[in-house]
Design a protein around this motif. Structure first.
Motif, short mmCIF file in Angstrom:
data_model
loop_
_atom_site.label_atom_id
_atom_site.label_comp_id
_atom_site.label_asym_id
_atom_site.label_seq_id
_atom_site.Cartn_x
_atom_site.Cartn_y
_atom_site.Cartn_z
N SER A 124 2.34 4.88 -13.82
CA SER A 124 3.11 5.36 -12.68
C SER A 124 3.95 6.55 -13.13
O SER A 124 4.65 6.47 -14.14
CB SER A 124 4.01 4.25 -12.13
N ASP A 157 1.21 1.25 -4.69
CA ASP A 157 -0.22 1.45 -4.48
C ASP A 157 -1.08 1.03 -5.66
O ASP A 157 -2.24 0.64 -5.49
CB ASP A 157 -0.50 2.91 -4.10
N LEU A 167 3.61 8.38 -8.03
CA LEU A 167 2.24 7.96 -7.81
C LEU A 167 1.82 7.00 -8.91
O LEU A 167 2.28 7.10 -10.05
CB LEU A 167 1.29 9.16 -7.82
N ARG A 201 -4.46 13.89 -7.22
CA ARG A 201 -3.82 13.33 -6.01
C ARG A 201 -2.51 14.06 -5.72
O ARG A 201 -2.19 14.32 -4.56
CB ARG A 201 -3.56 11.84 -6.22
N ARG A 232 0.82 -1.21 0.00
CA ARG A 232 0.00 0.00 0.00
C ARG A 232 0.85 1.26 0.00
O ARG A 232 0.49 2.28 -0.59
CB ARG A 232 -0.94 -0.01 1.21
N GLU A 233 2.01 1.20 0.65
CA GLU A 233 2.88 2.38 0.73
C GLU A 233 3.75 2.54 -0.51
O GLU A 233 3.95 3.67 -0.99
CB GLU A 233 3.78 2.28 1.96
N LYS A 234 4.25 1.44 -1.06
CA LYS A 234 5.28 1.54 -2.09
C LYS A 234 4.92 0.92 -3.43
O LYS A 234 5.74 0.88 -4.34
CB LYS A 234 6.58 0.93 -1.57
N VAL A 250 -2.44 -2.44 -5.33
CA VAL A 250 -3.61 -2.50 -4.46
C VAL A 250 -4.87 -2.14 -5.25
O VAL A 250 -5.90 -2.80 -5.14
CB VAL A 250 -3.44 -1.56 -3.25
N GLU A 251 -4.78 -1.08 -6.06
CA GLU A 251 -5.93 -0.67 -6.87
C GLU A 251 -6.37 -1.79 -7.80
O GLU A 251 -7.56 -2.07 -7.96
CB GLU A 251 -5.60 0.58 -7.68
#
Length: 291
Positions: free
Chosen positions: A202, A92, A180, A287, A88-90, A95-96
Motif C-alpha cells: 500500500s 481495495d 492505493l 493505476r 472496495r472503496e477504502k 478485495v484483491e
C-alpha cells in the motif's frame, strides 16, 4: 477416528461461546467455515476432542466504519469482503486478496477470522492486514484486549490467542484518497492453491509520482508474514521509475527469509518475491497515472 466421530458444540451467542472456552484446556477448537480445518483434520494434522461451531454467532458478521477505522467481524466470508462497497472503496487490496482465495465455493464458506486464526504464513488475507495496520480484538469472560496484527502471529499455526479467547473483531486503517493498494500471489494453479509467495503493498502518492510512504508485507517466505521494512525505506528515496522499482525488487530478494519445501525451493521463492513486488509496484504506478 472418522471426522463424523468428533463432537461438535454449536453455541447460540458469543457469551455462551466464551463460557465454553473458559473451560478449555486445549481440548476445544473453534471452527467457522472449516475450509482449512477440516482438510487438516482429514490429513491427521489436528484433531481436537470437540469442535466449537461458530457459524450461528451472527453478531460476529459485520463490516462497518467507526470514526477513523473499519471494523470487520471474524465471521465475514471472503465473498462478503469482495462485495462490500466500504472494503472496495477504502481497503481495495483486501478485495484483491479475497478474490484469490480458492474457488467461489471456498470464498462463500471461508471467513477472515478463520484465515487469521489458522495463522498460516501463506494465508492470503494476512499480508493485507499487515499493510493496513490491523489490530485484532480478542475476547474472553475476563474482558477484551486489542493487539497489533504483527504481535498476534508467533509462528506457523501459532498465535498470541489464549485457549479461553476468541477473535471478535478485526480493525483496519482505511486507505486515504491518495493511497492505493495491491495484492500479488503466485500459486501452482490460479486462485485454487495455497500461495508459494504472496505480497501486499500500500502506497501513499503525490501528484508528481513521488511516494510519500508505504508498507510492504510478504507471505510464505518466513515463519510468519514478513514486513519488508528495508524495501519500505526505499520507497520515498526517489520517484518510482523503472530503475527504482528494480532496486526495490533486489532488496526484496535479500530481505525475505524463505525455506525450501515440497512446493518450492528457497531460491525460487526469493526470485518470485522480487518479481511479484516489481509487478505490483508497476501496476500501482499505472493505476496512479490513470487517475
Amino acid at each position: 477416528m472418522n471426522v463424523s466421530e468428533i463432537d461438535v458444540i454449536t453455541p447460540k451467542s458469543v457469551l455462551e461461546c466464551l463460557e465454553i472456552l473458559a473451560k478449555n484446556r486445549g481440548e476445544y477448537r473453534l471452527i467457522a467455515g472449516g475450509t482449512d480445518a477440516v482438510v487438516r483434520m482429514k490429513d491427521g494434522h489436528f484433531r481436537p476432542s470437540v469442535w466449537i461451531n461458530s457459524k450461528d454467532l451472527h453478531s460476529l458478521s459485520f463490516i462497518k466504519q467507526v470514526e477513523n477505522e473499519i471494523q470487520i467481524g471474524p465471521l465475514c466470508t471472503h465473498t462478503e469482503l469482495i462485495r462490500s462497497p466500504l472494503i472496495r472503496e477504502k481497503a481495495d487490496l483486501i478485495v484483491e486478496a479475497a478474490r484469490q482465495v480458492g474457488a467461489t465455493q471456498i470464498q462463500n464458506m471461508g471467513t477472515i477470522g478463520g484465515n487469521v486464526g489458522t495463522a498460516s504464513p501463506a494465508g492470503d488475507l494476512i499480508p493485507t492486514l499487515y499493510v493496513l495496520s490491523a489490530r485484532i480484538e480478542l475476547s474472553s469472560l475476563n474482558g477484551k484486549r486489542v493487539i497489533p496484527v504483527e504481535e498476534f502471529f508467533l509462528g506457523p499455526g501459532k498465535t498470541d490467542m489464549k485457549p479461553n479467547e476468541m477473535i471478535t473483531k478485526i480493525i483496519i486503517t482505511p486507505q486515504t484518497e491518495n493511497e492505493l493498494g495491491i495484492f500479488e500471489k503466485l500459486g501452482p494453479r490460479k486462485s485454487q492453491a495455497i500461495s508459494i509467495v504472496n505480497v501486499a503493498c500500500s502506497l501513499q502518492m503525490d501528484a508528481n509520482r513521488k511516494c510519500l510512504g508505504g508498507k510492504i508485507a510478504f507471505g510464505s517466505v518466513g515463519p510468519t508474514v514478513i514486513r519488508a521494512r528495508k524495501c519500505e525505506s526505499m520507497l520515498t528515496l526517489a520517484n518510482l521509475d523503472e530503475e527504482m522499482i528494480e532496486n526495490i525488487g533486489e532488496m526484496a530478494w535479500k530481505e525475505v527469509m524463505p525455506i525450501s519445501d515440497i512446493r518450492a525451493s528457497a531460491g525460487y521463492r526469493r526470485d518470485m518475491a522480487k518479481a511479484l513486488l516489481k509487478r505490483g509496484l508497476f501496476r500501482l504506478m499505472k493505476r496512479w497515472e490513470e487517475r
